[in-house]
Motif scaffolding. Structure first.
Motif, PDB file in Angstrom:
ATOM      1  N   PHE A  10       0.850  -1.188   0.000  1.00 37.98           N
ATOM      2  CA  PHE A  10       0.000   0.000   0.000  1.00 37.98           C
ATOM      3  C   PHE A  10       0.887   1.239   0.000  1.00 37.98           C
ATOM      4  O   PHE A  10       1.908   1.269   0.690  1.00 37.98           O
ATOM      5  N   ASP A  11       0.500   2.268  -0.752  1.00 30.54           N
ATOM      6  CA  ASP A  11       1.276   3.508  -0.743  1.00 30.54           C
ATOM      7  C   ASP A  11       0.915   4.333   0.484  1.00 30.54           C
ATOM      8  O   ASP A  11       0.122   3.907   1.328  1.00 30.54           O
ATOM      9  N   ALA A  12       1.493   5.516   0.608  1.00 28.53           N
ATOM     10  CA  ALA A  12       1.298   6.366   1.785  1.00 28.53           C
ATOM     11  C   ALA A  12      -0.126   6.887   1.923  1.00 28.53           C
ATOM     12  O   ALA A  12      -0.490   7.412   2.966  1.00 28.53           O
ATOM     13  N   LEU A  13      -0.941   6.756   0.880  1.00 30.55           N
ATOM     14  CA  LEU A  13      -2.338   7.189   0.943  1.00 30.55           C
ATOM     15  C   LEU A  13      -3.301   6.019   1.108  1.00 30.55           C
ATOM     16  O   LEU A  13      -4.505   6.184   1.060  1.00 30.55           O
ATOM     17  N   GLY A  14      -2.761   4.812   1.293  1.00 33.43           N
ATOM     18  CA  GLY A  14      -3.610   3.641   1.501  1.00 33.43           C
ATOM     19  C   GLY A  14      -4.057   2.964   0.216  1.00 33.43           C
ATOM     20  O   GLY A  14      -4.874   2.045   0.259  1.00 33.43           O
ATOM     21  N   ASN A  15      -3.529   3.374  -0.934  1.00 35.76           N
ATOM     22  CA  ASN A  15      -3.863   2.721  -2.194  1.00 35.76           C
ATOM     23  C   ASN A  15      -3.140   1.383  -2.292  1.00 35.76           C
ATOM     24  O   ASN A  15      -1.949   1.303  -2.008  1.00 35.76           O
ATOM     25  N   ARG A  16      -3.857   0.352  -2.728  1.00 36.17           N
ATOM     26  CA  ARG A  16      -3.228  -0.952  -2.962  1.00 36.17           C
ATOM     27  C   ARG A  16      -2.548  -0.868  -4.323  1.00 36.17           C
ATOM     28  O   ARG A  16      -3.214  -0.868  -5.354  1.00 36.17           O
ATOM     29  N   ILE A  17      -1.224  -0.780  -4.340  1.00 36.19           N
ATOM     30  CA  ILE A  17      -0.532  -0.559  -5.609  1.00 36.19           C
ATOM     31  C   ILE A  17       0.106  -1.824  -6.186  1.00 36.19           C
ATOM     32  O   ILE A  17       0.257  -1.934  -7.388  1.00 36.19           O
ATOM     33  N   ILE A  18       0.487  -2.781  -5.339  1.00 38.45           N
ATOM     34  CA  ILE A  18       1.071  -4.028  -5.831  1.00 38.45           C
ATOM     35  C   ILE A  18       0.526  -5.185  -5.000  1.00 38.45           C
ATOM     36  O   ILE A  18       0.463  -5.107  -3.776  1.00 38.45           O
ATOM     37  N   GLU A  19       0.148  -6.264  -5.695  1.00 36.72           N
ATOM     38  CA  GLU A  19      -0.232  -7.493  -5.002  1.00 36.72           C
ATOM     39  C   GLU A  19       0.525  -8.643  -5.653  1.00 36.72           C
ATOM     40  O   GLU A  19       0.494  -8.799  -6.870  1.00 36.72           O
ATOM     41  N   ARG A  20       1.239  -9.416  -4.817  1.00 40.64           N
ATOM     42  CA  ARG A  20       2.046 -10.537  -5.309  1.00 40.64           C
ATOM     43  C   ARG A  20       1.593 -11.829  -4.643  1.00 40.64           C
ATOM     44  O   ARG A  20       1.333 -11.855  -3.450  1.00 40.64           O
ATOM     45  N   HIS A  21       1.545 -12.894  -5.442  1.00 36.39           N
ATOM     46  CA  HIS A  21       1.270 -14.237  -4.939  1.00 36.39           C
ATOM     47  C   HIS A  21       2.517 -15.072  -5.202  1.00 36.39           C
ATOM     48  O   HIS A  21       3.122 -14.960  -6.271  1.00 36.39           O
ATOM     49  N   PHE A  22       2.887 -15.896  -4.233  1.00 33.19           N
ATOM     50  CA  PHE A  22       4.116 -16.682  -4.316  1.00 33.19           C
ATOM     51  C   PHE A  22       3.801 -18.169  -4.427  1.00 33.19           C
ATOM     52  O   PHE A  22       2.825 -18.643  -3.842  1.00 33.19           O
ATOM     53  N   ASP A  23       4.657 -18.898  -5.165  1.00 36.51           N
ATOM     54  CA  ASP A  23       4.488 -20.348  -5.295  1.00 36.51           C
ATOM     55  C   ASP A  23       5.168 -21.053  -4.120  1.00 36.51           C
ATOM     56  O   ASP A  23       5.710 -20.410  -3.223  1.00 36.51           O
ATOM     57  N   GLU A  24       5.141 -22.391  -4.154  1.00 38.92           N
ATOM     58  CA  GLU A  24       5.708 -23.201  -3.064  1.00 38.92           C
ATOM     59  C   GLU A  24       7.202 -22.947  -2.843  1.00 38.92           C
ATOM     60  O   GLU A  24       7.700 -23.078  -1.739  1.00 38.92           O
ATOM     61  N   ALA A  25       7.911 -22.570  -3.915  1.00 36.15           N
ATOM     62  CA  ALA A  25       9.354 -22.345  -3.813  1.00 36.15           C
ATOM     63  C   ALA A  25       9.701 -20.922  -3.385  1.00 36.15           C
ATOM     64  O   ALA A  25      10.865 -20.584  -3.220  1.00 36.15           O
ATOM     65  N   GLY A  26       8.686 -20.069  -3.222  1.00 40.92           N
ATOM     66  CA  GLY A  26       8.922 -18.695  -2.810  1.00 40.92           C
ATOM     67  C   GLY A  26       9.117 -17.726  -3.957  1.00 40.92           C
ATOM     68  O   GLY A  26       9.473 -16.574  -3.741  1.00 40.92           O
ATOM     69  N   ASN A  27       8.876 -18.187  -5.185  1.00 40.04           N
ATOM     70  CA  ASN A  27       8.982 -17.324  -6.360  1.00 40.04           C
ATOM     71  C   ASN A  27       7.669 -16.596  -6.610  1.00 40.04           C
ATOM     72  O   ASN A  27       6.601 -17.112  -6.274  1.00 40.04           O
ATOM     73  N   ILE A  28       7.745 -15.433  -7.214  1.00 42.98           N
ATOM     74  CA  ILE A  28       6.522 -14.694  -7.547  1.00 42.98           C
ATOM     75  C   ILE A  28       5.791 -15.449  -8.650  1.00 42.98           C
ATOM     76  O   ILE A  28       6.312 -15.648  -9.740  1.00 42.98           O
ATOM     77  N   ALA A  29       4.577 -15.909  -8.344  1.00 38.41           N
ATOM     78  CA  ALA A  29       3.768 -16.638  -9.313  1.00 38.41           C
ATOM     79  C   ALA A  29       2.836 -15.694 -10.061  1.00 38.41           C
ATOM     80  O   ALA A  29       2.475 -15.954 -11.210  1.00 38.41           O
ATOM     81  N   HIS A  30       2.449 -14.606  -9.416  1.00 36.62           N
ATOM     82  CA  HIS A  30       1.551 -13.628 -10.037  1.00 36.62           C
ATOM     83  C   HIS A  30       1.799 -12.272  -9.385  1.00 36.62           C
ATOM     84  O   HIS A  30       1.954 -12.188  -8.173  1.00 36.62           O
ATOM     85  N   GLU A  31       1.846 -11.231 -10.202  1.00 34.53           N
ATOM     86  CA  GLU A  31       1.988  -9.875  -9.677  1.00 34.53           C
ATOM     87  C   GLU A  31       1.013  -8.971 -10.405  1.00 34.53           C
ATOM     88  O   GLU A  31       0.920  -9.005 -11.627  1.00 34.53           O
TER      89      GLU A  31
END
Length: 73
Positions: free
Chosen positions: A27-48
């Motif tokens: 979230f940025d300083a104004l409370g906006n959700r700017i990035i959402e990341r989901h991680f796989d079993e190995a800890g890699n970014i599966a979706h951003e």
């Protein structure tokens, strides 16, 4: 930080089994959700997903609206 005038700010992490990071929302300083990341079993970014800010900061001197000040470049 749990209490802020604009709500959540900074990174918020969701942990799964065995303390594995499964999701991170930033979230940025104004409370906006700017990035959402989901991680796989190995800890890699599966979706951003990146989102444009919906809440803007208004400059009191000029009235110009901009994203949160720390996003200016």
């Amino acid at each position: 930080m749990l209490h802020h005038a604009y709500g959540k700010i900074g990174p918020w992490n969701e942990w799964g089994a065995q303390a594995r990071l499964v999701r991170q929302t930033i979230f940025d300083a104004l409370g906006n959700r700017i990035i959402e990341r989901h991680f796989d079993e190995a800890g890699n970014i599966a979706h951003e997903e990146r989102n444009a800010p919906t809440r803007l900061w208004r400059d009191p001197a000029t009235g110009e609206e901009r994203p949160a000040p720390w996003l200016w470049y």
